[in-house]
Design a protein around this motif. Structure first.
Motif, PDB file in Angstrom:
ATOM      1  N   VAL A 166       0.841  -1.203   0.000  1.00 57.27           N
ATOM      2  CA  VAL A 166       0.000   0.000   0.000  1.00 57.27           C
ATOM      3  C   VAL A 166       0.874   1.250   0.000  1.00 57.27           C
ATOM      4  CG1 VAL A 166      -1.674   1.306   1.364  1.00 57.27           C
ATOM      5  CG2 VAL A 166      -1.945  -1.155   1.100  1.00 57.27           C
ATOM      6  N   VAL A 167       1.962   1.214   0.739  1.00 57.87           N
ATOM      7  CA  VAL A 167       2.890   2.342   0.765  1.00 57.87           C
ATOM      8  C   VAL A 167       3.457   2.591  -0.632  1.00 57.87           C
ATOM      9  CG1 VAL A 167       5.194   3.025   1.538  1.00 57.87           C
ATOM     10  CG2 VAL A 167       3.504   2.240   3.197  1.00 57.87           C
ATOM     11  N   ILE A 168       3.828   1.536  -1.326  1.00 52.64           N
ATOM     12  CA  ILE A 168       4.394   1.695  -2.682  1.00 52.64           C
ATOM     13  C   ILE A 168       3.366   2.285  -3.628  1.00 52.64           C
ATOM     14  CG2 ILE A 168       5.325   0.425  -4.655  1.00 52.64           C
ATOM     15  CD1 ILE A 168       6.448  -1.606  -2.596  1.00 52.64           C
ATOM     16  N   ASP A 169       2.125   1.794  -3.562  1.00 53.77           N
ATOM     17  CA  ASP A 169       1.071   2.324  -4.438  1.00 53.77           C
ATOM     18  C   ASP A 169       0.810   3.796  -4.152  1.00 53.77           C
ATOM     19  OD1 ASP A 169       0.903  -0.204  -5.487  1.00 53.77           O
ATOM     20  OD2 ASP A 169      -0.867  -0.788  -4.328  1.00 53.77           O
ATOM     21  N   HIS A 170       0.751   4.165  -2.873  1.00 51.43           N
ATOM     22  CA  HIS A 170       0.507   5.559  -2.522  1.00 51.43           C
ATOM     23  C   HIS A 170       1.701   6.430  -2.900  1.00 51.43           C
ATOM     24  CE1 HIS A 170      -3.312   5.748  -0.175  1.00 51.43           C
ATOM     25  NE2 HIS A 170      -3.137   4.437  -0.178  1.00 51.43           N
ATOM     26  N   PRO A 194      12.165   7.464  -7.488  1.00 53.92           N
ATOM     27  CA  PRO A 194      12.790   6.239  -6.961  1.00 53.92           C
ATOM     28  C   PRO A 194      13.761   6.483  -5.823  1.00 53.92           C
ATOM     29  CG  PRO A 194      12.714   6.170  -9.353  1.00 53.92           C
ATOM     30  CD  PRO A 194      12.273   7.551  -8.960  1.00 53.92           C
ATOM     31  N   ASP A 195      14.522   7.586  -5.887  1.00 56.70           N
ATOM     32  CA  ASP A 195      15.490   7.832  -4.814  1.00 56.70           C
ATOM     33  C   ASP A 195      14.809   8.098  -3.479  1.00 56.70           C
ATOM     34  OD1 ASP A 195      14.379  10.134  -5.751  1.00 56.70           O
ATOM     35  OD2 ASP A 195      16.219  11.322  -5.711  1.00 56.70           O
ATOM     36  N   ARG A 196      13.651   8.747  -3.507  1.00 56.32           N
ATOM     37  CA  ARG A 196      12.930   9.016  -2.260  1.00 56.32           C
ATOM     38  C   ARG A 196      12.345   7.733  -1.671  1.00 56.32           C
ATOM     39  NH1 ARG A 196       7.992  13.431  -1.473  1.00 56.32           N
ATOM     40  NH2 ARG A 196       7.791  13.184   0.805  1.00 56.32           N
ATOM     41  N   LEU A 197      11.789   6.892  -2.529  1.00 54.84           N
ATOM     42  CA  LEU A 197      11.241   5.619  -2.057  1.00 54.84           C
ATOM     43  C   LEU A 197      12.356   4.709  -1.563  1.00 54.84           C
ATOM     44  CD1 LEU A 197       8.722   3.862  -1.721  1.00 54.84           C
ATOM     45  CD2 LEU A 197       9.113   2.988  -4.029  1.00 54.84           C
ATOM     46  N   ALA A 198      13.489   4.731  -2.242  1.00 53.96           N
ATOM     47  CA  ALA A 198      14.617   3.898  -1.817  1.00 53.96           C
ATOM     48  C   ALA A 198      15.101   4.292  -0.431  1.00 53.96           C
ATOM     49  CB  ALA A 198      15.751   4.015  -2.833  1.00 53.96           C
ATOM     50  N   ALA A 199      15.149   5.594  -0.165  1.00 58.51           N
ATOM     51  CA  ALA A 199      15.591   6.052   1.154  1.00 58.51           C
ATOM     52  C   ALA A 199      14.562   5.718   2.228  1.00 58.51           C
ATOM     53  CB  ALA A 199      15.844   7.559   1.116  1.00 58.51           C
ATOM     54  N   ALA A 200      13.273   5.804   1.878  1.00 61.71           N
ATOM     55  CA  ALA A 200      12.225   5.549   2.863  1.00 61.71           C
ATOM     56  C   ALA A 200      12.139   4.073   3.226  1.00 61.71           C
ATOM     57  CB  ALA A 200      10.885   6.039   2.334  1.00 61.71           C
ATOM     58  N   HIS A 245      15.761  -1.238  -7.172  1.00 68.82           N
ATOM     59  CA  HIS A 245      14.598  -1.928  -6.624  1.00 68.82           C
ATOM     60  C   HIS A 245      13.417  -0.975  -6.490  1.00 68.82           C
ATOM     61  CE1 HIS A 245      12.855  -4.700  -3.257  1.00 68.82           C
ATOM     62  NE2 HIS A 245      12.163  -4.761  -4.381  1.00 68.82           N
ATOM     63  N   ALA A 246      13.684   0.239  -6.002  1.00 62.29           N
ATOM     64  CA  ALA A 246      12.621   1.231  -5.859  1.00 62.29           C
ATOM     65  C   ALA A 246      12.042   1.610  -7.215  1.00 62.29           C
ATOM     66  CB  ALA A 246      13.156   2.471  -5.142  1.00 62.29           C
ATOM     67  N   ARG A 247      12.889   1.732  -8.226  1.00 59.66           N
ATOM     68  CA  ARG A 247      12.405   2.058  -9.574  1.00 59.66           C
ATOM     69  C   ARG A 247      11.511   0.948 -10.107  1.00 59.66           C
ATOM     70  NH1 ARG A 247      17.017   2.122 -13.797  1.00 59.66           N
ATOM     71  NH2 ARG A 247      16.746  -0.102 -13.372  1.00 59.66           N
ATOM     72  N   ASP A 248      11.893  -0.320  -9.873  1.00 58.09           N
ATOM     73  CA  ASP A 248      11.073  -1.442 -10.330  1.00 58.09           C
ATOM     74  C   ASP A 248       9.725  -1.477  -9.607  1.00 58.09           C
ATOM     75  OD1 ASP A 248      13.119  -2.138 -12.008  1.00 58.09           O
ATOM     76  OD2 ASP A 248      13.956  -3.678 -10.673  1.00 58.09           O
ATOM     77  N   LEU A 249       9.726  -1.161  -8.308  1.00 59.25           N
ATOM     78  CA  LEU A 249       8.478  -1.168  -7.550  1.00 59.25           C
ATOM     79  C   LEU A 249       7.530  -0.079  -8.046  1.00 59.25           C
ATOM     80  CD1 LEU A 249       9.805  -1.759  -3.918  1.00 59.25           C
ATOM     81  CD2 LEU A 249       8.675  -3.408  -5.412  1.00 59.25           C
ATOM     82  N   LEU A 250       8.046   1.099  -8.317  1.00 57.82           N
ATOM     83  CA  LEU A 250       7.200   2.179  -8.835  1.00 57.82           C
ATOM     84  C   LEU A 250       6.692   1.846 -10.231  1.00 57.82           C
ATOM     85  CD1 LEU A 250       9.175   5.335  -7.636  1.00 57.82           C
ATOM     86  CD2 LEU A 250       7.008   4.459  -6.754  1.00 57.82           C
ATOM     87  N   ARG A 251       7.499   1.159 -11.019  1.00 54.15           N
ATOM     88  CA  ARG A 251       7.063   0.753 -12.357  1.00 54.15           C
ATOM     89  C   ARG A 251       5.929  -0.271 -12.255  1.00 54.15           C
ATOM     90  NH1 ARG A 251      11.920  -0.917 -15.920  1.00 54.15           N
ATOM     91  NH2 ARG A 251      12.339   1.306 -15.576  1.00 54.15           N
ATOM     92  N   GLN A 252       6.030  -1.195 -11.309  1.00 52.92           N
ATOM     93  CA  GLN A 252       4.952  -2.158 -11.102  1.00 52.92           C
ATOM     94  C   GLN A 252       3.671  -1.470 -10.653  1.00 52.92           C
ATOM     95  OE1 GLN A 252       6.430  -5.062  -8.326  1.00 52.92           O
ATOM     96  NE2 GLN A 252       8.125  -5.692  -9.652  1.00 52.92           N
TER      97      GLN A 252
END
Length: 213
Positions: A122-126, A134-140, A147-154
């Motif tokens: 849910v965090v990734i979707d939001h 991606p850099d912000r999600l990777a740090a969080a 990995h963060a870039r792939d998750l946002l792409r999904q």
């Protein structure tokens, strides 16, 4: 900057990663180590000891934090949060599917709370909807940039598939207020009666037309 809670952190209602501040508020705090082991780690058939431990847990103010601590750290022996190991077994098995939006909200507020697999998704979707890079999600999430870039792409593909299957919701059109036409009688409330207007006097049939007689 995210906050790492410690043993001295104030109580916030949600246990953070590495947060042990709830220990000092437990009903069992201060017990002798041997007594605590005897009370909270009884044998499966020691029903009196189990009942004694559950009674103590019943009025503990941090029983939920204690239960979460046992679930998140895989503690399957002993009584935690008022539940025995056998009673916690279904919770251990279903922990990855637990979804508590309070944790999701706390995560976006910068707290380092424990997230299950369902809460993490849910965090990734939001994060994608909010336009995170991606850099912000990777740090969080403390993961690599790739990995963060792939998750946002999904997450983007998930939204695209949803829009393709169900369509893109259109904004609702605002209804225009219809103005009342002139001469339209105004409806009156039930039980009220408007005074009848005096009828205009009609000219007699034999009256002459015009000013001159």
């Amino acid at each position: 900057m995210r906050h790492i809670t410690t043993h001295a952190a104030p109580s916030t209602g949600l246990r953070g990663v590495g947060d042990t501040s709830w220990h000092t508020r437990g009903a069992c705090h201060g017990m002798d180590v041997e007594d605590a082991d005897a009370v909270f780690f009884p044998l499966p058939r020691d029903h009196e000891e189990i009942a004694e431990a559950k009674e103590l847990c019943g009025w503990c103010p941090v029983r939920r934090e204690c239960l979460d601590f046992a679930l998140e750290n895989g503690l399957k022996e002993g009584i935690w949060g008022g539940l025995t190991g056998a009673e916690r077994r279904p919770l251990h098995n279903g922990l990855p599917r637990r979804l508590d939006y309070r944790r999701v909200t706390a995560f976006f507020q910068g707290r380092d709370v424990h997230l299950t697999e369902a809460e993490r998704q849910v965090v990734i979707d939001h994060a994608y909807v909010r336009g995170w890079r991606p850099d912000r999600l990777a740090a969080a999430l403390q993961i690599s940039h790739k990995h963060a870039r792939d998750l946002l792409r999904q997450a983007a593909n998930k939204v695209l598939d949803r829009d393709r299957n169900y369509g893109v919701p259109r904004p609702k059109k605002k209804r225009k207020k219809t103005s009342k036409a002139k001469g339209t009688p105004t409806p009156t409330a039930p039980g009220t009666q408007q005074p009848a207007g005096r009828p205009a006097a009609s000219a007699p049939a034999h009256a002459p037309l015009g000013k001159a007689a």
